[in-house]
Design a protein around this motif. Structure first.
Motif, PDB file in Angstrom:
ATOM      1  N   ARG A  42       0.777  -0.992  -0.072  1.00 41.35           N
ATOM      2  CA  ARG A  42       0.090  -0.038  -0.067  1.00 41.35           C
ATOM      3  C   ARG A  42       0.756   1.165   0.007  1.00 41.35           C
ATOM      4  O   ARG A  42       0.697   2.225   0.733  1.00 41.35           O
ATOM      5  CB  ARG A  42      -0.986   0.030   1.088  1.00 41.35           C
ATOM      6  N   MET A  43       1.996   1.147  -1.040  1.00 35.72           N
ATOM      7  CA  MET A  43       2.933   2.259  -1.055  1.00 35.72           C
ATOM      8  C   MET A  43       3.021   2.766  -2.384  1.00 35.72           C
ATOM      9  O   MET A  43       4.168   3.364  -2.893  1.00 35.72           O
ATOM     10  CB  MET A  43       4.367   1.929  -0.366  1.00 35.72           C
ATOM     11  N   ALA A  44       1.948   2.658  -3.254  1.00 35.98           N
ATOM     12  CA  ALA A  44       1.819   2.946  -4.524  1.00 35.98           C
ATOM     13  C   ALA A  44       2.335   4.411  -4.790  1.00 35.98           C
ATOM     14  O   ALA A  44       3.005   4.915  -5.896  1.00 35.98           O
ATOM     15  CB  ALA A  44       0.384   2.635  -5.428  1.00 35.98           C
ATOM     16  N   LEU A  45       1.768   5.604  -3.906  1.00 36.07           N
ATOM     17  CA  LEU A  45       2.100   6.704  -4.354  1.00 36.07           C
ATOM     18  C   LEU A  45       3.596   7.119  -3.657  1.00 36.07           C
ATOM     19  O   LEU A  45       4.248   8.185  -4.159  1.00 36.07           O
ATOM     20  CB  LEU A  45       1.275   7.674  -3.041  1.00 36.07           C
ATOM     21  N   MET A  46       4.180   6.164  -3.048  1.00 41.74           N
ATOM     22  CA  MET A  46       5.802   6.445  -2.920  1.00 41.74           C
ATOM     23  C   MET A  46       6.590   6.410  -4.277  1.00 41.74           C
ATOM     24  O   MET A  46       7.573   7.170  -4.406  1.00 41.74           O
ATOM     25  CB  MET A  46       6.259   5.355  -2.013  1.00 41.74           C
ATOM     26  N   GLY A  47       6.247   5.553  -5.322  1.00 41.04           N
ATOM     27  CA  GLY A  47       6.658   5.481  -6.320  1.00 41.04           C
ATOM     28  C   GLY A  47       6.395   6.997  -7.112  1.00 41.04           C
ATOM     29  O   GLY A  47       7.527   7.602  -7.682  1.00 41.04           O
ATOM     30  N   ASP A  48       5.438   7.450  -6.931  1.00 37.78           N
ATOM     31  CA  ASP A  48       5.390   8.883  -7.588  1.00 37.78           C
ATOM     32  C   ASP A  48       5.964   9.990  -6.976  1.00 37.78           C
ATOM     33  O   ASP A  48       6.897  10.843  -7.483  1.00 37.78           O
ATOM     34  CB  ASP A  48       3.817   9.315  -7.458  1.00 37.78           C
TER      35      ASP A  48
END
Length: 389
Positions: free
Chosen positions: A29-35
């Motif tokens: 649940r860290m998809a925004l970390m890539g952004d």
């Protein structure tokens, strides 16, 4: 090698690289970390260029990787302070570092091909003509070497630490009890995300990289419950998005990167509706099936309690069903031999009584199993290890 083949290979390699590390971001649940990393590494790129005076890939990857780790460290630091959640921490760190990168590039590197358009909106169509030189000799498109190196590094990372990454993703406490450092694995994964993002900047741009980090893994997550299968599906979907996007862009005379992201989004939409396990259609069918089973059991329970023959009017009044719904439910049970029709009413057969008793034992088994898992920590951990993911 033709430009078309170069573009397809570069797009496929970058999509596969992003899918491998992006699957763990989605599961954690860290998809925004890539952004966040894709933008926050900009100061690292700028400083690497200012330090070396060259746009060689290795210094830029090292600089960007350092700032990617710094981004993760700052997000974790703010998150553990207890005053900021992870989304707010990302929202603080990402624009702060990105703005530093914008200032450095606009102030000291505005005349070099490291401008914001190059970093954020890289164009894969130019990849065949951006060559890498060994001495005075060209050894082929730079994107092929960089993309291939990143893919091999990610494959080596996942292959070497698959068990550790799996444990730390689904049960960090169990991983720590077995001697695996979840913190070290976390930073190792984020370092891989950093080098994947920055290595893909110039070829496809940060926006497409973010799409490939999240969309194919999220699509694969809708299609399977097994981690190994999810990784393979994410890679396959990323490659299909890259190849399909290229031919869509040629047919439509549009941006190649945009077309690749659009195909990835289309595949996600298809999986969201039609996935056999977690799609909307499957969930709707499952709810309808559960509703029918519940209606069958309610009717048979009432017939068992009501005696030998229960009038149809009594059943309609008791459940509030229409006459048509009662006929459909009764017809299905009658076809199985579980109930029989009498004069003006319905009755439960011995076969139906046996089926009702077996279904009751089946329903009781789940709460007992859940209770055992909730009270027994070793059983819960063992079950999670044996679980598909």
């Amino acid at each position: 090698m033709s430009p078309t083949v170069v573009i397809l290979i570069v797009g496929s390699m970058i999509a596969a690289s992003c899918a491998l590390v992006g699957s763990f971001l989605v599961l954690r649940r860290m998809a925004l970390m890539g952004d966040a990393i894709s933008h926050a590494v900009l100061p690292g790129i700028a400083l690497a260029f200012l330090w070396t005076g060259d746009r060689a890939p290795l210094p830029m990857i090292l600089g960007a990787g350092a700032f990617g780790v710094l981004t993760v460290f700052l997000v974790e630091l703010f998150n553990r302070s207890g005053r900021l959640k992870e989304d707010a921490s990302i929202g603080v760190v990402f624009p702060a570092l990105f703005s530093v990168g914008v200032i450095l590039i606009s102030r000291y590197a505005s005349q070099v091909d490291i401008d914001l358009d190059c970093v954020l909106y890289g164009e894969i169509a130019y990849a065949p003509w951006d060559l890498l030189y060994f001495g005075e000799r060209s050894i082929g498109p730079k994107a092929l070497w960089v993309g291939g190196g990143i893919l091999l590094a990610n494959l080596a990372l996942i292959g070497a630490f698959f068990k550790e990454l799996k444990l730390s993703t689904f049960d960090p406490e169990l991983a720590a009890s077995l001697g695996f450092s979840s913190v070290a694995l976390h930073y190792l994964l984020m370092t891989a995300v950093s080098w994947t993002v920055v290595g893909s900047f110039e070829s496809v741009g940060a926006i497409l990289v973010v799409a490939m980090l999240v969309v194919p893994p999220a699509t694969a997550y809708l299609m399977t419950d097994r981690l190994g299968v999810m990784l393979a599906l994410a890679v396959l979907l990323g490659v299909i998005s890259a190849i399909g996007g290229y031919w869509l862009a040629r047919w439509w005379d549009a941006s190649i990167a945009g077309a690749m992201a659009a195909v990835a989004g289309g595949l996600f939409s298809l999986a969201l509706f039609a996935s056999p396990r977690h799609g909307l259609l499957a969930r709707l069918a499952g709810r309808r099936s559960a509703s029918r089973r519940l209606a069958d059991q309610l009717l048979m329970l009432h017939l068992r309690e009501g005696g030998a023959l229960v009038p149809l009017e009594t059943l309609e009044t008791r459940f509030g069903w229409s006459a048509a719904r009662l006929r459909r439910t009764a017809a299905a049970l009658e076809a199985r031999g579980w109930i029989e029709r009498g004069i003006g009413g319905l009755a439960l057969t011995p076969k139906g009584a046996t089926a009702l008793e077996e279904s009751g034992r089946h329903l009781l088994a789940h709460p007992l199993e859940a209770s055992a898992n909730a009270t027994g920590a070793p059983q819960a951990s063992t079950k999670k290890l044996a679980a598909p993911l």
